[in-house]
Write an enzyme that holds these catalytic residues in place. Structure first.
Site, PDB file in Angstrom:
ATOM      1  N   ASN A  24      30.408  30.254  12.521  1.00  0.00           N
ATOM      2  CA  ASN A  24      30.005  31.084  13.651  1.00  0.00           C
ATOM      3  C   ASN A  24      28.494  31.269  13.539  1.00  0.00           C
ATOM      4  O   ASN A  24      27.893  30.978  12.508  1.00  0.00           O
ATOM      5  CB  ASN A  24      30.786  32.406  13.712  1.00  0.00           C
ATOM      6  CG  ASN A  24      30.526  33.308  12.549  1.00  0.00           C
ATOM      7  OD1 ASN A  24      29.387  33.594  12.201  1.00  0.00           O
ATOM      8  ND2 ASN A  24      31.594  33.788  11.931  1.00  0.00           N
ATOM      9  N   ASP A  34      35.630  28.339   8.838  1.00  0.00           N
ATOM     10  CA  ASP A  34      34.483  29.081   8.310  1.00  0.00           C
ATOM     11  C   ASP A  34      34.905  30.023   7.182  1.00  0.00           C
ATOM     12  O   ASP A  34      34.327  30.015   6.092  1.00  0.00           O
ATOM     13  CB  ASP A  34      33.825  29.849   9.453  1.00  0.00           C
ATOM     14  CG  ASP A  34      32.446  30.390   9.118  1.00  0.00           C
ATOM     15  OD1 ASP A  34      31.809  29.898   8.172  1.00  0.00           O
ATOM     16  OD2 ASP A  34      31.999  31.303   9.831  1.00  0.00           O
ATOM     17  N   SER A 122      35.308  23.357  17.220  1.00  0.00           N
ATOM     18  CA  SER A 122      35.565  24.117  18.454  1.00  0.00           C
ATOM     19  C   SER A 122      37.000  24.053  18.973  1.00  0.00           C
ATOM     20  O   SER A 122      37.307  24.666  19.992  1.00  0.00           O
ATOM     21  CB  SER A 122      34.606  23.723  19.591  1.00  0.00           C
ATOM     22  OG  SER A 122      33.309  24.213  19.329  1.00  0.00           O
ATOM     23  N   VAL A 125      39.947  28.567  17.453  1.00  0.00           N
ATOM     24  CA  VAL A 125      39.787  29.809  18.221  1.00  0.00           C
ATOM     25  C   VAL A 125      38.755  29.680  19.347  1.00  0.00           C
ATOM     26  O   VAL A 125      38.760  30.488  20.265  1.00  0.00           O
ATOM     27  CB  VAL A 125      39.424  31.018  17.314  1.00  0.00           C
ATOM     28  CG1 VAL A 125      40.548  31.322  16.357  1.00  0.00           C
ATOM     29  CG2 VAL A 125      38.121  30.800  16.598  1.00  0.00           C
ATOM     30  N   TYR A 126      37.893  28.659  19.305  1.00  0.00           N
ATOM     31  CA  TYR A 126      36.919  28.475  20.385  1.00  0.00           C
ATOM     32  C   TYR A 126      37.537  27.783  21.596  1.00  0.00           C
ATOM     33  O   TYR A 126      36.866  27.588  22.617  1.00  0.00           O
ATOM     34  CB  TYR A 126      35.691  27.717  19.896  1.00  0.00           C
ATOM     35  CG  TYR A 126      34.736  28.567  19.065  1.00  0.00           C
ATOM     36  CD1 TYR A 126      35.091  29.824  18.590  1.00  0.00           C
ATOM     37  CD2 TYR A 126      33.478  28.099  18.753  1.00  0.00           C
ATOM     38  CE1 TYR A 126      34.220  30.590  17.834  1.00  0.00           C
ATOM     39  CE2 TYR A 126      32.588  28.865  17.994  1.00  0.00           C
ATOM     40  CZ  TYR A 126      32.975  30.112  17.550  1.00  0.00           C
ATOM     41  OH  TYR A 126      32.103  30.868  16.804  1.00  0.00           O
TER      42      TYR A 126
END
Length: 172
Positions: A24, A34, A122, A125-126
């Site tokens: 992030n 991450d 991505s 959760v993106y």
């Protein structure tokens, strides 16, 4: 030309010259890939990211950019942190996603890395659709001018693996 390989599993368990972190923008850890990289890599990674925030990236790392740190306790020489864009129906952010892969390979070249492990940036959760994310990842890596010899896409589940396998075709 870069050799593309695929692996099913946990990117933090991979051995490579560099592991790419779907970070992030804060660079200070989070969820998904991450958080896993920060947890398994240990406090050295967080300390290096905090130093980056104090020096060059006070406002965080912008989407599409990449920066390297130590890999801490991971079985890699470095972690390359890149911030993927959040998927949007209203705005085409494909170039930002492609930039994550290009910039990560540029940083890998600066480090002298020959093997690089990437997650599907991505697509968690993106919200980026897996098939489109895989297409952008594979086509960008294939088109990149790089000294990296092997790019390994490490996919977290069978559906992601199969999508990348289909998109990568004969290169896997």
């Amino acid at each position: 030309m870069v050799r593309i390989t695929l692996a099913l599993g946990d990117i933090t368990a991979e051995k490579a010259d560099a592991l790419v972190n779907a970070a992030n923008s804060s660079l200070l850890g989070g969820g998904g890939v991450d958080g896993a990289i920060h947890r398994r890599g240990g406090p050295e990674i967080l300390a290096a990211c905090e130093e980056l925030r104090r020096s060059h990236y006070g406002k965080g790392l912008p989407a599409g950019r990449a920066v390297a740190t130590t890999a801490g306790k991971l079985d890699a020489g470095h972690v390359i942190h890149t911030v993927g864009p959040v998927w949007s129906r209203e705005e085409d952010r494909s170039e930002l996603l492609a930039s994550c892969y290009r910039e990560s390979l540029r940083v890998a070249d600066e480090l002298g890395a020959r093997t690089v492990a990437f997650p599907a940036i991505s697509t968690g959760v993106y919200g980026w659709p897996m098939e489109d994310g895989a297409r952008i990842a594979v086509s960008t890596v294939r088109a990149a001018r790089t000294e990296v010899e092997e790019v390994r896409f490490v996919l977290y589940d069978e559906a992601a693996y199969e999508t990348f396998r289909t998109v990568a075709g004969a290169d896997e």
